[in-house]
Design an enzyme around this catalytic site. Structure first.
Site, short mmCIF file in Angstrom:
data_model
loop_
_atom_site.label_atom_id
_atom_site.label_comp_id
_atom_site.label_asym_id
_atom_site.label_seq_id
_atom_site.Cartn_x
_atom_site.Cartn_y
_atom_site.Cartn_z
N SER A 5 53.04 111.99 -28.32
CA SER A 5 52.90 111.69 -26.91
C SER A 5 51.64 112.30 -26.34
O SER A 5 51.29 113.44 -26.65
CB SER A 5 54.10 112.25 -26.15
OG SER A 5 54.08 111.76 -24.84
N PRO A 13 61.50 119.07 -23.86
CA PRO A 13 60.15 119.55 -24.14
C PRO A 13 59.88 120.89 -23.45
O PRO A 13 60.51 121.24 -22.46
CB PRO A 13 59.24 118.47 -23.55
CG PRO A 13 60.16 117.34 -23.20
CD PRO A 13 61.50 117.93 -22.97
N TYR A 27 69.95 109.95 -24.46
CA TYR A 27 70.16 111.33 -24.03
C TYR A 27 71.63 111.76 -23.99
O TYR A 27 72.03 112.66 -24.71
CB TYR A 27 69.52 111.55 -22.64
CG TYR A 27 68.03 111.25 -22.67
CD1 TYR A 27 67.16 112.04 -23.43
CD2 TYR A 27 67.49 110.18 -21.97
CE1 TYR A 27 65.81 111.77 -23.48
CE2 TYR A 27 66.13 109.91 -22.01
CZ TYR A 27 65.30 110.71 -22.76
OH TYR A 27 63.96 110.44 -22.82
N HIS A 51 65.46 116.44 -20.60
CA HIS A 51 64.73 115.18 -20.60
C HIS A 51 65.44 113.99 -19.94
O HIS A 51 64.81 113.00 -19.59
CB HIS A 51 64.40 114.83 -22.05
CG HIS A 51 63.15 114.06 -22.22
ND1 HIS A 51 62.70 113.13 -21.30
CD2 HIS A 51 62.22 114.08 -23.21
CE1 HIS A 51 61.57 112.61 -21.74
NE2 HIS A 51 61.25 113.18 -22.88
#
Length: 637
Positions: free
Chosen positions: A565, A131, A118, A354
């Site tokens: 996912s 997301p 990240y 995230h």
């Protein structure tokens, strides 16, 4: 740089036949009594993340490469792996040092993972990392309905926050084992801070004076809204309505500079623009108020009018990036961990940064909030005068204006590039795989393999995130859904010489191979994070990077053309995200009892990918797999 798929929504709920149970979601009522120390006591009782045996990972690595590599390519990789793991070799040294790190840290992986996946990832967080989540459309179509719903939503989040503050969150379990609850303590009052080469995260919930305000954005203008009274009680929904109405009335002009769009930039560009932005004291104070806030509430205008069958896809785009500068991309602060987005037309959802957490804690919070908004309001509050919400001012210099224009351009290019398809597979849900004693998640993953193979006549590296929350501070590992068993199944499925019985048997094998990889992963025995750990030890010790990591096979293994996912929830919603490679797909799904919500994304600039085509192929694959199962006598399986 690391070729790592950082997308990790993570499934926690597993199929019951394997003795794994879905964790119970959070239950009302909220306890008002603080249980000091309960969280830490729980965390201390969790096991540490293990370091898998070196030989086991090396063997499993070769096995994982088999379905996606040519035989001659694999021969070279096998030699490199043999050399890497030989007695007295570099692999053994790295393994020893990694085991040493594991003994001296709470979790040998987590800090590295947040950095590599990240904070050092330099593409924009928009589309590439953060997301979106689309909620069912709410039943309001005007400003007053929007404000009323927003007020209830704020109350619902504060209700959930009480459980976090009081350490009374019900502990989640998986297969009878308690899960790490740390991520719940990271999502509120936290924010990502851009840097020139690496970002950082701040969590103000842990400060001596935790924040008592949220940020509200309306028509690109930011406001501080205090959500607690002086006695510490949260504002009621009625009081919040008054305050939100004041905010909307004082920000009617639509020609303000969209400072928030700066957060959509490439991280290096934003890091530079950020340094320039906060040179001004007023700007610095405004940015700090946003970063410190409990969460951000984005009150959007309407979104583009589209046909009913495209509504969900269009809503997903609003949650993921806001639709571009002409719509709502500037009505955001994408560095904020949690942004609740409420459109005037009933479109609602979330965007989350995230780095601090995976999907399940976010979804648990949202399930709680949605349930809360549906309850009738019990109290009508007496109207005491409330302070006016504070406007956050920004001084726009010519350089900042230039940065905003550049951000608008880049965002619009990205918005036009992303193709997003959200669809409801309405023929069946978890019920059909369960009736055949199969894990619903494994069934969907095998269908994805079949859909991809039918389109491209080959298997590809596939990422599905697995939760490591059985371990203290656990994040994720990779379930590699492309297996030798799934490859055998997809190659046989459309072969006219094969009987249904054989196809069904191969399907059962593919599904159970996926189940066993999943079990391996959630128990800390998968390969990807272990390999990353070994590589990180070499980097930190300034050793030359071992050949196994420079091999084309390793790059191919990390080039996830399917990044997937499962994000289960009680609410009939779906999460969405962009592909992690330019010629790949992002696929997220939420299997409900009698239907499955899917979000499929691809990039328009890639000629060989098409989200709508893959979505259709997934639908066909699921139906064809059911047909084969129904036409095969049980005794033969």
């Amino acid at each position: 740089m690391w070729g790592i798929c950082s997308r990790a929504m993570v499934k926690v709920g597993m199929a019951k036949p394997c003795g794994l149970m879905k964790p119970c979601h959070l239950v009302k009522p909220v306890s008002a009594t603080r249980v000091t120390g309960r969280y830490l006591t729980h965390q201390k009782g969790l096991p540490s993340l293990p370091v898998p045996p070196l030989q086991q990972t090396c063997e499993r690595y070769i096995t994982a490469l088999e379905p996606i590599m040519e035989v001659d390519e694999l021969k070279h990789t096998k030699e490199l792996v043999e050399d890497f793991q030989k007695a007295g070799g570099v692999g053994e040294r790295l393994q020893r040092d990694l085991e040493k790190r594991a003994r001296s840290t709470e979790n040998w992986l987590s800090a590295w993972w947040v950095q590599v996946a990240y904070l050092e990832y330099r593409l924009p967080v928009v589309v590439h990392s953060s997301p979106g989540l689309v909620l069912p459309r709410m039943n309001f179509r005007d400003k007053q309905g929007q404000i009323r719903f927003a007020a209830k939503l704020i109350s619902g989040v504060l209700d959930f926050k009480t459980m976090i503050d009081n350490e009374t969150l019900p502990v989640e379990y998986l297969g009878g084992k308690p899960l790490c609850m740390n991520q719940y303590y990271e999502v509120l009052s936290s924010c990502r801070i851009p840097g020139l080469k690496r970002d950082s995260i701040v969590n103000h919930a842990k400060s001596s004076r935790p924040p008592r305000h949220i940020t509200v954005v309306h028509n690109f203008q930011f406001f501080v809204l205090d959500v607690y009274n002086s006695d510490g009680s949260p504002l009621t929904a009625d009081q919040l309505c008054v305050q939100l109405d004041r905010i909307c009335s004082s920000s009617l002009q639509t020609n303000m500079e969209p400072v928030g769009i700066l957060t959509t930039q490439h991280r290096d560009a934003w890091g530079k623009a950020y340094e320039n932005l906060i040179k001004d004291k007023t700007n610095k104070k405004s940015v700090s108020a946003i970063q410190r806030s409990i969460f951000t509430l984005c009150l959007d205008g309407a979104m583009p009018r589209v046909s009913d069958d495209m509504y969900r896809s269009c809503a997903a785009v609003q949650m993921l990036h806001g639709g571009g500068s002409q719509w709502n991309s500037g009505n955001r602060w994408f560095d904020k961990t949690l942004q609740f987005i409420i459109g005037e037309d009933g479109t609602c959802g979330v965007n989350y940064e995230h780095a601090p957490a995976e999907g399940p804690p976010i979804v648990a919070l949202i399930d709680h909030v949605v349930e809360y908004t549906r309850k009738p309001e019990m109290v009508r509050s007496p109207m005491v005068p409330l302070p006016m919400p504070q406007t956050l001012h920004f001084n726009i210099t010519p350089q900042i204006k230039k940065d905003i224009e550049e951000a608008k351009n880049s965002m619009n290019i990205l918005a036009q590039d992303l193709d997003m398809r959200v669809f409801v597979f309405s023929h069946f849900g978890k019920n059909v795989p369960k009736a055949h004693k199969m894990s619903p998640d494994a069934f969907v993953q095998v269908a994805l393999q079949l859909a991809y193979y039918r389109k491209y006549q080959r298997c590809c590296a596939t990422y599905e995130s697995a939760s490591l929350r059985m371990f203290r501070l656990g994040r994720t590992d990779t379930i590699r859904s492309a297996s030798s068993a799934s490859a055998a199944f997809v190659k046989a499925f459309d072969d006219p010489t094969k009987q249904n019985t054989e196809k069904a048997n191969l399907m059962v094998k593919a599904v159970s191979a996926h189940r066993s990889y999943t079990n391996m992963a959630i128990n800390g025995q998968a390969i990807d994070r272990h390999l990353l750990g070994l590589k990180m030890v070499a980097v930190e010790e300034k050793l030359s990077i071992p050949d196994i990591f420079k091999d084309t096979a390793y790059a191919k293994a990390l080039h996830y053309q399917l990044s997937t996912s499962q994000v289960p929830s009680k609410t009939d919603c779906v999460m969405c995200f962009g592909p992690v490679v330019s010629n790949g797909y992002g696929v997220c799904y939420n299997p409900m009892e009698d239907h499955i919500n899917f979000a499929v994304s691809s990039f328009n600039t890639c000629e060989e990918t098409n989200a709508a085509h893959l979505a259709q192929a997934v639908e066909d694959a699921l139906l064809d797999m059911r047909t084969v199962l129904e036409q095969t006598p049980r005794a033969k399986l």
